[in-house]
Scaffold this active site. Structure first.
Site, PDB file in Angstrom:
ATOM      1  N   TYR A 174     -23.654 -44.841  43.712  1.00 29.49           N
ATOM      2  CA  TYR A 174     -22.413 -44.518  44.429  1.00 29.49           C
ATOM      3  C   TYR A 174     -21.234 -44.269  43.487  1.00 29.49           C
ATOM      4  O   TYR A 174     -20.655 -45.214  42.948  1.00 29.49           O
ATOM      5  CB  TYR A 174     -22.093 -45.655  45.414  1.00 29.49           C
ATOM      6  CG  TYR A 174     -23.190 -45.802  46.432  1.00 29.49           C
ATOM      7  CD1 TYR A 174     -23.172 -45.061  47.601  1.00 29.49           C
ATOM      8  CD2 TYR A 174     -24.299 -46.612  46.186  1.00 29.49           C
ATOM      9  CE1 TYR A 174     -24.216 -45.137  48.508  1.00 29.49           C
ATOM     10  CE2 TYR A 174     -25.349 -46.696  47.085  1.00 29.49           C
ATOM     11  CZ  TYR A 174     -25.299 -45.957  48.247  1.00 29.49           C
ATOM     12  OH  TYR A 174     -26.334 -46.015  49.149  1.00 29.49           O
TER      13      TYR A 174
ATOM     14  N   ARG B 248     -32.142 -48.843  51.417  1.00 34.21           N
ATOM     15  CA  ARG B 248     -32.032 -49.818  52.489  1.00 34.21           C
ATOM     16  C   ARG B 248     -31.895 -49.104  53.824  1.00 34.21           C
ATOM     17  O   ARG B 248     -32.480 -49.490  54.827  1.00 34.21           O
ATOM     18  CB  ARG B 248     -30.809 -50.725  52.274  1.00 34.21           C
ATOM     19  CG  ARG B 248     -30.722 -51.810  53.348  1.00 34.21           C
ATOM     20  CD  ARG B 248     -29.362 -52.414  53.445  1.00 34.21           C
ATOM     21  NE  ARG B 248     -28.379 -51.442  53.900  1.00 34.21           N
ATOM     22  CZ  ARG B 248     -27.094 -51.702  54.041  1.00 34.21           C
ATOM     23  NH1 ARG B 248     -26.642 -52.904  53.736  1.00 34.21           N
ATOM     24  NH2 ARG B 248     -26.255 -50.776  54.460  1.00 34.21           N
ATOM     25  N   GLY B 249     -31.085 -48.021  53.842  1.00 34.39           N
ATOM     26  CA  GLY B 249     -30.773 -47.345  55.104  1.00 34.39           C
ATOM     27  C   GLY B 249     -29.467 -47.872  55.655  1.00 34.39           C
ATOM     28  O   GLY B 249     -29.033 -48.972  55.301  1.00 34.39           O
TER      29      GLY B 249
ATOM     30  N   GLN C  67     -24.700 -40.594  45.903  1.00 35.04           N
ATOM     31  CA  GLN C  67     -24.080 -40.223  47.165  1.00 35.04           C
ATOM     32  C   GLN C  67     -23.130 -39.050  46.874  1.00 35.04           C
ATOM     33  O   GLN C  67     -22.738 -38.831  45.717  1.00 35.04           O
ATOM     34  CB  GLN C  67     -23.291 -41.443  47.689  1.00 35.04           C
ATOM     35  CG  GLN C  67     -22.604 -41.283  49.014  1.00 35.04           C
ATOM     36  CD  GLN C  67     -23.583 -40.916  50.108  1.00 35.04           C
ATOM     37  OE1 GLN C  67     -23.985 -39.750  50.171  1.00 35.04           O
ATOM     38  NE2 GLN C  67     -23.936 -41.866  50.960  1.00 35.04           N
TER      39      GLN C  67
ATOM     40  N   GLU D 141     -32.331 -31.536  49.124  1.00 32.12           N
ATOM     41  CA  GLU D 141     -32.618 -32.519  50.176  1.00 32.12           C
ATOM     42  C   GLU D 141     -32.722 -31.816  51.524  1.00 32.12           C
ATOM     43  O   GLU D 141     -31.881 -30.982  51.875  1.00 32.12           O
ATOM     44  CB  GLU D 141     -31.503 -33.571  50.222  1.00 32.12           C
ATOM     45  CG  GLU D 141     -31.815 -34.645  51.256  1.00 32.12           C
ATOM     46  CD  GLU D 141     -30.831 -35.797  51.218  1.00 32.12           C
ATOM     47  OE1 GLU D 141     -30.778 -36.488  50.185  1.00 32.12           O
ATOM     48  OE2 GLU D 141     -30.121 -35.974  52.219  1.00 32.12           O
TER      49      GLU D 141
ATOM     50  N   HIS E  91     -38.069 -40.048  51.144  1.00 30.04           N
ATOM     51  CA  HIS E  91     -37.142 -41.168  51.311  1.00 30.04           C
ATOM     52  C   HIS E  91     -37.837 -42.216  52.169  1.00 30.04           C
ATOM     53  O   HIS E  91     -38.607 -41.883  53.073  1.00 30.04           O
ATOM     54  CB  HIS E  91     -35.867 -40.729  52.043  1.00 30.04           C
ATOM     55  CG  HIS E  91     -35.026 -39.773  51.280  1.00 30.04           C
ATOM     56  ND1 HIS E  91     -33.684 -39.600  51.528  1.00 30.04           N
ATOM     57  CD2 HIS E  91     -35.306 -38.926  50.253  1.00 30.04           C
ATOM     58  CE1 HIS E  91     -33.186 -38.702  50.711  1.00 30.04           C
ATOM     59  NE2 HIS E  91     -34.155 -38.271  49.936  1.00 30.04           N
TER      60      HIS E  91
ATOM     61  N   THR F 248     -35.590 -36.696  53.964  1.00 27.44           N
ATOM     62  CA  THR F 248     -34.888 -37.901  54.432  1.00 27.44           C
ATOM     63  C   THR F 248     -35.734 -38.645  55.480  1.00 27.44           C
ATOM     64  O   THR F 248     -36.698 -38.105  56.052  1.00 27.44           O
ATOM     65  CB  THR F 248     -33.503 -37.578  55.026  1.00 27.44           C
ATOM     66  OG1 THR F 248     -33.698 -36.840  56.219  1.00 27.44           O
ATOM     67  CG2 THR F 248     -32.636 -36.823  54.046  1.00 27.44           C
TER      68      THR F 248
ATOM     69  N   LYS G 159     -31.713 -52.721  40.517  1.00 31.89           N
ATOM     70  CA  LYS G 159     -32.740 -51.807  41.032  1.00 31.89           C
ATOM     71  C   LYS G 159     -33.565 -51.247  39.854  1.00 31.89           C
ATOM     72  O   LYS G 159     -34.772 -51.087  39.960  1.00 31.89           O
ATOM     73  CB  LYS G 159     -32.086 -50.689  41.853  1.00 31.89           C
ATOM     74  CG  LYS G 159     -31.444 -51.209  43.155  1.00 31.89           C
ATOM     75  CD  LYS G 159     -31.159 -50.128  44.186  1.00 31.89           C
ATOM     76  CE  LYS G 159     -29.774 -49.640  44.245  1.00 31.89           C
ATOM     77  NZ  LYS G 159     -29.425 -48.865  45.456  1.00 31.89           N
TER      78      LYS G 159
ATOM     79  N   ALA H 268     -32.573 -52.443  49.130  1.00 35.12           N
ATOM     80  CA  ALA H 268     -33.428 -51.426  48.488  1.00 35.12           C
ATOM     81  C   ALA H 268     -34.242 -52.053  47.358  1.00 35.12           C
ATOM     82  O   ALA H 268     -35.406 -51.687  47.140  1.00 35.12           O
ATOM     83  CB  ALA H 268     -32.563 -50.293  47.953  1.00 35.12           C
TER      84      ALA H 268
HETATM   85  P1  FAD Z   1     -28.821 -51.204  48.718  1.00 33.90           P
HETATM   86  O1  FAD Z   1     -28.966 -50.805  47.291  1.00 33.90           O
HETATM   87  O2  FAD Z   1     -29.723 -52.248  49.238  1.00 33.90           O
HETATM   88  O3  FAD Z   1     -27.295 -51.659  48.947  1.00 33.90           O
HETATM   89  C1  FAD Z   1     -26.804 -51.901  50.262  1.00 33.90           C
HETATM   90  C2  FAD Z   1     -25.580 -52.818  50.180  1.00 33.90           C
HETATM   91  O4  FAD Z   1     -26.005 -54.137  49.800  1.00 33.90           O
HETATM   92  C3  FAD Z   1     -24.580 -52.376  49.123  1.00 33.90           C
HETATM   93  O5  FAD Z   1     -23.281 -52.697  49.577  1.00 33.90           O
HETATM   94  C4  FAD Z   1     -24.931 -53.230  47.912  1.00 33.90           C
HETATM   95  O6  FAD Z   1     -23.796 -53.448  47.113  1.00 33.90           O
HETATM   96  C5  FAD Z   1     -25.427 -54.517  48.548  1.00 33.90           C
HETATM   97  N1  FAD Z   1     -26.535 -55.132  47.780  1.00 33.90           N
HETATM   98  C6  FAD Z   1     -27.666 -54.533  47.343  1.00 33.90           C
HETATM   99  N2  FAD Z   1     -28.469 -55.414  46.726  1.00 33.90           N
HETATM  100  C7  FAD Z   1     -27.816 -56.609  46.776  1.00 33.90           C
HETATM  101  C8  FAD Z   1     -28.145 -57.911  46.321  1.00 33.90           C
HETATM  102  N3  FAD Z   1     -29.294 -58.164  45.686  1.00 33.90           N
HETATM  103  N4  FAD Z   1     -27.234 -58.905  46.556  1.00 33.90           N
HETATM  104  C9  FAD Z   1     -26.079 -58.669  47.201  1.00 33.90           C
HETATM  105  N5  FAD Z   1     -25.725 -57.432  47.660  1.00 33.90           N
HETATM  106  C10 FAD Z   1     -26.580 -56.422  47.450  1.00 33.90           C
HETATM  107  N6  FAD Z   1     -29.981 -43.332  54.627  1.00 33.90           N
HETATM  108  C11 FAD Z   1     -30.990 -43.165  55.525  1.00 33.90           C
HETATM  109  O7  FAD Z   1     -30.997 -43.838  56.547  1.00 33.90           O
HETATM  110  N7  FAD Z   1     -31.988 -42.256  55.298  1.00 33.90           N
HETATM  111  C12 FAD Z   1     -32.048 -41.497  54.175  1.00 33.90           C
HETATM  112  O8  FAD Z   1     -32.976 -40.702  54.006  1.00 33.90           O
HETATM  113  C13 FAD Z   1     -30.999 -41.654  53.209  1.00 33.90           C
HETATM  114  N8  FAD Z   1     -31.000 -40.938  52.068  1.00 33.90           N
HETATM  115  C14 FAD Z   1     -30.041 -41.174  51.111  1.00 33.90           C
HETATM  116  C15 FAD Z   1     -30.107 -40.477  49.900  1.00 33.90           C
HETATM  117  C16 FAD Z   1     -29.166 -40.704  48.910  1.00 33.90           C
HETATM  118  C17 FAD Z   1     -29.270 -39.961  47.610  1.00 33.90           C
HETATM  119  C18 FAD Z   1     -28.114 -41.639  49.137  1.00 33.90           C
HETATM  120  C19 FAD Z   1     -27.069 -41.876  48.085  1.00 33.90           C
HETATM  121  C20 FAD Z   1     -28.029 -42.324  50.349  1.00 33.90           C
HETATM  122  C21 FAD Z   1     -28.994 -42.112  51.339  1.00 33.90           C
HETATM  123  N9  FAD Z   1     -28.969 -42.799  52.552  1.00 33.90           N
HETATM  124  C22 FAD Z   1     -29.969 -42.612  53.470  1.00 33.90           C
HETATM  125  C23 FAD Z   1     -27.876 -43.712  52.854  1.00 33.90           C
HETATM  126  C24 FAD Z   1     -28.179 -45.173  52.428  1.00 33.90           C
HETATM  127  O9  FAD Z   1     -29.265 -45.663  53.168  1.00 33.90           O
HETATM  128  C25 FAD Z   1     -26.912 -45.984  52.693  1.00 33.90           C
HETATM  129  O10 FAD Z   1     -25.910 -45.644  51.783  1.00 33.90           O
HETATM  130  C26 FAD Z   1     -27.108 -47.499  52.800  1.00 33.90           C
HETATM  131  O11 FAD Z   1     -25.916 -48.045  53.376  1.00 33.90           O
HETATM  132  C27 FAD Z   1     -27.350 -48.202  51.478  1.00 33.90           C
HETATM  133  O12 FAD Z   1     -28.556 -47.894  50.949  1.00 33.90           O
HETATM  134  P2  FAD Z   1     -28.977 -48.372  49.471  1.00 33.90           P
HETATM  135  O13 FAD Z   1     -30.353 -47.964  49.251  1.00 33.90           O
HETATM  136  O14 FAD Z   1     -27.948 -47.994  48.485  1.00 33.90           O
HETATM  137  O15 FAD Z   1     -28.932 -49.971  49.700  1.00 33.90           O
END
Ligand code: FAD
Length: 322
Positions: A163, A114-115, A194, A24, A84, A55, A183, A133
């Protein structure tokens, strides 16, 4: 005799399957950072990774530099970018435009995220923006569908975040697995985790996910944590509780060389334990630095597919006006 079942009973990887390798990188913030990043890219390229993740700032804060980096990886190196993309605070129309732009540039892998939530909660609730996401995955699949002729009906590989230690906003680890399954159902092909500090957290996540019906590869993301400051900062950024033993060892290191040795050794142990538990690959968070990542790789001695040496892609020929 009954016909052979088309349903695979297990989602496990054959023992001899080669291990996927990815890195990354983050887009550089200035020219000096760009020069150092490109030195790193050239070092990492020599290890023939399967892809390199780029990223993307939540809310599109670095949209242009992120797109440019993916584009340059495609046109100036032999590397495949995994771009990303975050959806928080961005409308479906804006995101569809970015996805189209990525596909037009030749990107075929997107990590749908989601971010992190912006400090101003109103920014996350912008009208028309996507909340999760999962919504972004569905949007990518819709854009892909519209462009299937351009893609020769090929698919975009969609990765998602997973996670091992609970997502900070999630009510439970069970909820995290439900989200991962959702997803997958929406079209995710693989997940990258993570950072985590205990191999058992990765093993537990995989066990719980498989029981719930998640069959996509879950690739452990590991980060060579070679300084106390970095571990502490990571804890703040990700909400993942740092390992007190690692904190202690780094705190007692006499100099940077010893810190690096400690961080590399801890990462190698973690990655080996994840591989022993059946991990299909290793994703190395590099902090845009190659030295520690290459040390880890050297010590891991991964079983990698032997590929013919790939030359640098020639730059596209310029169109000559008759
Ligand atoms: P989601 O999967 O949407 O989850 C976000 C929250 O909402 C979680 O608490 C989940 O439990 C909850 N949720 C999800 N779907 C639902 C639903 N349908 N109903 C109710 N609750 C729900 N961040 C950046 O800004 N830029 C990057 O480039 C970046 N790269 C990353 C790469 C990796 C490998 C990882 C692990 C993380 C990265 N992140 C990045 C961080 C990430 O954006 C954060 O962890 C963010 O808070 C959650 O993203 P997610 O895609 O997991 O979100």
């Amino acid at each position: 005799m009954s016909p052979p079942s088309l349903i695979q009973a297990t989602a496990s990887t054959p023992a001899s399957a080669p291990i996927a390798l990815s890195y990354e990188l983050f887009p550089p913030r200035n020219e000096a950072a760009a020069a150092s990043l490109w030195a790193t890219i050239r070092e990492l390229e020599s290890t023939n990774p399967d892809y390199v993740a780029v990223t993307y700032g939540a809310n599109g804060s670095n949209r242009d530099t992120a797109l440019e980096l993916s584009h340059r990886l495609l046109t100036e190196t032999s590397l495949r970018p995994l771009a990303h993309l975050t959806c928080v605070g961005t409308t479906a129309d804006e995101l569809a435009e970015i996805i189209s732009e990525l596909l037009d540039h030749g990107v075929r892998g997107i990590l749908a995220l989601r971010g992190d939530l912006p400090k101003d909660p109103a920014a996350a609730r912008k009208p028309g923006s996507l909340a999760y996401a999962q919504d972004l995955i569905e949007l990518i699949r819709r854009v892909e569908q519209r462009r299937s002729a351009l893609l020769c009906a090929g698919k975009v590989a969609i990765g998602v975040a997973a996670y091992p230690a609970k997502h900070p906003e999630s009510p439970s680890i069970e909820h995290d697995v439900e989200v991962l399954l959702a997803k997958q159902r929406s079209g995710a092909d693989f997940a990258i985790t993570q950072v985590f500090f205990h191999a058992d957290q990765y093993k537990d996540l995989v066990t719980r996910a498989r029981r719930a019906g998640v069959s996509i590869p879950i690739i452990p993301g590991v980060m060579p944590l070679t300084s106390l400051r970095r571990v502490e900062r990571l804890g703040v950024l990700t909400g993942v509780e740092p390992d007190p033993k690692l904190l202690d060892a780094l705190g007692r290191a006499d100099d940077a060389a010893e810190s690096r040795r400690i961080g590399v050794a801890a990462t190698v142990d973690l990655a080996r334990a994840a591989l022993d538990a059946g991990a299909p690959g290793i994703h190395l968070y590099t902090f845009n630095e190659h030295a520690a990542a290459l040390d880890v790789l050297d010590k891991l001695q991964l079983l990698r597919p032997s590929r013919p040496a790939v030359g640098r892609r020639p730059a596209a020929p310029e169109l000559v006006q008759a």
